[in-house]
Design an enzyme around this catalytic site. Sequence first.
Site, PDB file in Angstrom:
ATOM      1  N   HIS A 272      54.598  27.607 -29.118  1.00 47.22           N
ATOM      2  CA  HIS A 272      53.709  26.442 -29.059  1.00 47.22           C
ATOM      3  C   HIS A 272      52.320  26.847 -28.535  1.00 47.22           C
ATOM      4  O   HIS A 272      51.301  26.577 -29.163  1.00 47.22           O
ATOM      5  CB  HIS A 272      54.353  25.395 -28.139  1.00 47.22           C
ATOM      6  N   GLU A 273      52.316  27.528 -27.398  1.00 50.11           N
ATOM      7  CA  GLU A 273      51.029  27.883 -26.797  1.00 50.11           C
ATOM      8  C   GLU A 273      50.281  28.907 -27.650  1.00 50.11           C
ATOM      9  O   GLU A 273      49.052  28.865 -27.722  1.00 50.11           O
ATOM     10  CB  GLU A 273      51.212  28.410 -25.361  1.00 50.11           C
ATOM     11  N   HIS A 276      48.362  26.989 -30.117  1.00 52.88           N
ATOM     12  CA  HIS A 276      47.114  26.506 -29.515  1.00 52.88           C
ATOM     13  C   HIS A 276      46.096  27.646 -29.446  1.00 52.88           C
ATOM     14  O   HIS A 276      44.920  27.481 -29.750  1.00 52.88           O
ATOM     15  CB  HIS A 276      47.356  26.040 -28.073  1.00 52.88           C
ATOM     16  N   GLU A 302      47.057  19.815 -30.792  1.00 54.35           N
ATOM     17  CA  GLU A 302      48.499  19.679 -30.662  1.00 54.35           C
ATOM     18  C   GLU A 302      49.175  19.985 -32.012  1.00 54.35           C
ATOM     19  O   GLU A 302      50.241  20.598 -32.058  1.00 54.35           O
ATOM     20  CB  GLU A 302      48.794  18.244 -30.199  1.00 54.35           C
TER      21      GLU A 302
HETATM   22 ZN    ZN Z   1      50.484  21.498 -26.622  1.00 51.50          ZN
END
Ligand code: ZN
Length: 508
Positions: A272-273, A276, A302
Amino acid sequence: MKFSKNKKIQKLIELSKEATMLKGIGEVLDWDQNVNMPKNAAEGRSYQLALISSITHQKVASDQFGEVVKSLDKEIKENPAKFTLYDRVLVRESLRAYEKATKLLKDFVERESEAKSKGFEAWKEAKEKSDFSIFEPFLKKLVDLAIEEAGLLGYEDSPYDALLDKFEQGLTEKQVEKILSPLRDFTVSFLQKVLNSNITIDGEILKRKFNTQKQLEFGKELAEDSGYSFDSGRLDIAPHPFTTEFGTSSDVRITTRVDEGNLPDSILSTIHESGHGMYEQNIDKALDMTILSEETSYAMHEAMARMWENPIGRSKYFWNYQYPRLVRAFPKVISLGEKEKFISAINIVEPGFIRVDADEITYNLHIILRFEIERDLIKGKVRVKDLPEIWNSKMQEYLGITPPNDALGVLQDVHWSYGLFGYFPSYSIGNIYAAQLMNKMNKDIIGINKQLQEGDYTKIRTWLEKNVQQYGKVLTAGEICEKATGEKLNSKYLIEYLEDKFGRIYKI
Ligand code: ZN
């Protein structure tokens, strides 16, 4: 040509650079506070952060900044053809930042910052003791301040619009309702079907003991494979995973957490990161150190993270390639024969009390519940003291469960204690952008699943960079969505994706 040679534009870039880099210095301090800082340094650090933030604010609110930006705005209105797209957006965003900085008067900013720090302390105590009444008067104050802020910022229809606009430029309460209502109705009824299905999935495999160092190393490999650059970033451990950049795409850092008995938490947080992180790393270098060198909106940020975490990172295609590698990292804990068990386990649907632990189906209900409550709070339709009751009855209505206490209910998130109202919708809108972009990407890239099975992420990475990431703030999230997919934001793609994927898993 990206920025023109116009003297005033060059001056604005220079001023914008100072403000962006000061903000970046603040981010370095903040990163350090979360990753490295010894406990006793807290007081000094909060002084340093407040100092940097006030100098940054002064830069953007200064007469010099205001004069340059206002005169450019006038020239663009008179003769737009003299300026490039990048010039025009730089002026628009700088004017927006200037107006925001000057509309929020010093007195308001000080009162708000005091209410936030007191609110945060009260929330921590209230959550620890699971007693909402400790937080209630502070929350009431923060709600009043948010309403006051909306008034200062200005809005057309609803004060909540002004708060939403801080995170999603131009998005209104009515639009959010229109986008989220079909998702809510679908999810509530689909969840019932999942719960009534004959399929039960055992998540035991994920709870075995996985060496934390190995988890970190494996997560790092995944981040690198997917395209996150360690030459322009790094991965560290922090209590709450986050991504930060310092005003330049050449230094974008990510964090994760590790727990021996919770493998997916660490691995999927890292994926997830790194999603980003790749967004920030792939922003056009021509925008570096300007106000435009950041995400276009919180929801789009997001979306870039969730796309990697969910439709990609929880898919069987992804794990067909990665699972054998996971077995090589943990040969004594899992075996090659358990691949299907593993893939099912990371896709279990189960209503729970805590948002951050929620699966792909129930997650959006957690967000919709928060959106509805904060919208009504800002409108004065509900009272702060009634929140625990409202919260619990919505949990029962949407998820069919009632939290046994406020720590597992209304007190679980930090957001409201920071005065963050209008932020929650970005999480679900991010899921919706992710599904819509993914749908288009599937049409543009032939054989995407085959590439995932072979561990080749090049085309996905390039598609995202070209269609979304390179633009930074040059295009709004809505413009990016329309340009890339030919359509406005539409929750039907997320609904279709969830129905298809979980319909197969739960044989619905
Ligand atoms: Zn996030």
